[in-house]
Scaffold this active site. Structure first.
Site, PDB file in Angstrom:
ATOM      1  N   HIS A  17      48.875  45.583  42.024  1.00 15.20           N
ATOM      2  CA  HIS A  17      48.887  45.551  40.558  1.00 15.20           C
ATOM      3  C   HIS A  17      50.327  45.642  40.053  1.00 15.20           C
ATOM      4  O   HIS A  17      50.734  44.894  39.165  1.00 15.20           O
ATOM      5  CB  HIS A  17      48.139  46.756  39.969  1.00 15.20           C
ATOM      6  CG  HIS A  17      46.662  46.794  40.235  1.00 15.20           C
ATOM      7  ND1 HIS A  17      46.047  47.892  40.779  1.00 15.20           N
ATOM      8  CD2 HIS A  17      45.677  45.894  39.982  1.00 15.20           C
ATOM      9  CE1 HIS A  17      44.736  47.680  40.864  1.00 15.20           C
ATOM     10  NE2 HIS A  17      44.482  46.470  40.402  1.00 15.20           N
ATOM     11  N   LYS A  41      30.138  51.762  35.342  1.00 10.62           N
ATOM     12  CA  LYS A  41      30.680  51.600  36.692  1.00 10.62           C
ATOM     13  C   LYS A  41      31.193  52.944  37.187  1.00 10.62           C
ATOM     14  O   LYS A  41      31.950  53.611  36.495  1.00 10.62           O
ATOM     15  CB  LYS A  41      31.832  50.576  36.639  1.00 10.62           C
ATOM     16  CG  LYS A  41      32.148  49.924  37.961  1.00 10.62           C
ATOM     17  CD  LYS A  41      33.146  48.796  37.781  1.00 10.62           C
ATOM     18  CE  LYS A  41      33.904  48.500  39.054  1.00 10.62           C
ATOM     19  NZ  LYS A  41      35.040  47.611  38.839  1.00 10.62           N
TER      20      LYS A  41
HETATM   21  P1  ADP Z   1      40.548  45.473  41.984  1.00 11.11           P
HETATM   22  O1  ADP Z   1      39.526  46.565  42.119  1.00 11.11           O
HETATM   23  O2  ADP Z   1      40.093  44.162  42.518  1.00 11.11           O
HETATM   24  O3  ADP Z   1      41.902  45.894  42.427  1.00 11.11           O
HETATM   25  P2  ADP Z   1      41.155  45.589  39.147  1.00 11.11           P
HETATM   26  O4  ADP Z   1      40.159  45.329  38.088  1.00 11.11           O
HETATM   27  O5  ADP Z   1      41.721  46.975  39.185  1.00 11.11           O
HETATM   28  O6  ADP Z   1      40.510  45.157  40.477  1.00 11.11           O
HETATM   29  O7  ADP Z   1      42.366  44.581  39.083  1.00 11.11           O
HETATM   30  C1  ADP Z   1      42.793  44.006  37.920  1.00 11.11           C
HETATM   31  C2  ADP Z   1      43.480  42.709  38.211  1.00 11.11           C
HETATM   32  O8  ADP Z   1      44.654  42.971  38.968  1.00 11.11           O
HETATM   33  C3  ADP Z   1      42.669  41.751  39.063  1.00 11.11           C
HETATM   34  O9  ADP Z   1      41.858  40.942  38.270  1.00 11.11           O
HETATM   35  C4  ADP Z   1      43.744  40.930  39.719  1.00 11.11           C
HETATM   36  O10 ADP Z   1      44.148  39.925  38.811  1.00 11.11           O
HETATM   37  C5  ADP Z   1      44.902  41.884  39.832  1.00 11.11           C
HETATM   38  N1  ADP Z   1      45.090  42.379  41.197  1.00 11.11           N
HETATM   39  C6  ADP Z   1      44.437  43.381  41.806  1.00 11.11           C
HETATM   40  N2  ADP Z   1      44.910  43.575  43.055  1.00 11.11           N
HETATM   41  C7  ADP Z   1      45.879  42.658  43.242  1.00 11.11           C
HETATM   42  C8  ADP Z   1      46.753  42.329  44.339  1.00 11.11           C
HETATM   43  N3  ADP Z   1      46.691  42.979  45.508  1.00 11.11           N
HETATM   44  N4  ADP Z   1      47.619  41.311  44.164  1.00 11.11           N
HETATM   45  C9  ADP Z   1      47.649  40.652  42.993  1.00 11.11           C
HETATM   46  N5  ADP Z   1      46.867  40.906  41.940  1.00 11.11           N
HETATM   47  C10 ADP Z   1      45.995  41.896  42.049  1.00 11.11           C
END
Ligand code: ADP
Length: 159
Positions: A17, A41
């Site tokens: 993130h 959730k």
């Molecule tokens: P997750 O549980 O899949 O990490 P989130 O809802 O917290 O999901 O993530 C928000 C957004 O952050 C995702 O839709 C994605 O666009 C982005 N994201 C999550 N993890 C990554 C990563 N490892 N690399 C790039 N983008 C990411």
């Protein structure tokens, strides 16, 4: 001001993130990280805890702001004068769902979605996996910022 939103659950924020948020912050005047309030959730951390960890982890970025939202992201965008959403793409498997969301948000409100490919170091990284590894005593210090690794240890040692 050119403002973009990075929405998600961030339960908890990972280095994947932060990579996307940091890169977006170099392109846009302001990045608003929007933590989704989703009462249906189950999450490990409360929304306020997630916001707190994100604020600590992004403290060095002067143009990143952290907020929480519920409801539709397009409504959050309208209220906050944001014209685009940034999403990270980890793999092709992310693409189908994200494309539907992007097209829906554009048709609902004309909000654009921009996709940034993940740093290959983090293409396997997702919050749920981090929680699972931490739960079984694995080392997540290379996957999340130090403040998050600490909070994970504390939370998972609670009875
Ligand atoms: P997750 O549980 O899949 O990490 P989130 O809802 O917290 O999901 O993530 C928000 C957004 O952050 C995702 O839709 C994605 O666009 C982005 N994201 C999550 N993890 C990554 C990563 N490892 N690399 C790039 N983008 C990411």
């Amino acid at each position: 001001m050119r403002r973009i939103v990075s929405p998600g659950s961030f339960d908890p924020v990972t280095n994947g993130h932060l990579d996307i948020i940091g890169r977006a912050a170099r392109i846009y005047d302001e990045v608003v990280v929007a933590v989704l309030i989703n009462i249906s959730k189950r999450s490990l951390f409360t929304v306020d805890e997630r916001v707190g960890m994100l604020r600590e982890a992004t403290a060095d970025y002067p143009n990143v702001r952290v907020a929480k939202f519920h409801g539709l992201i397009v409504d959050f965008c309208r209220v906050n004068e944001i014209s685009a959403i940034i999403k990270g793409l980890r793999a092709v498997s992310d693409f189908e769902y994200e494309m539907q969301m992007a097209q829906m948000n554009y048709s609902l409100a004309g909000i654009e979605t921009l996709f940034m490919t993940t740093n290959p170091l983090y293409s396997f990284l997702r919050s749920s996996l981090v929680k699972e590894i931490a739960q079984y005593g694995g080392d997540v210090s290379s996957l999340v910022p130090a403040n998050v690794a600490q909070r994970l240890r504390e939370r998972l040692s609670e009875p």
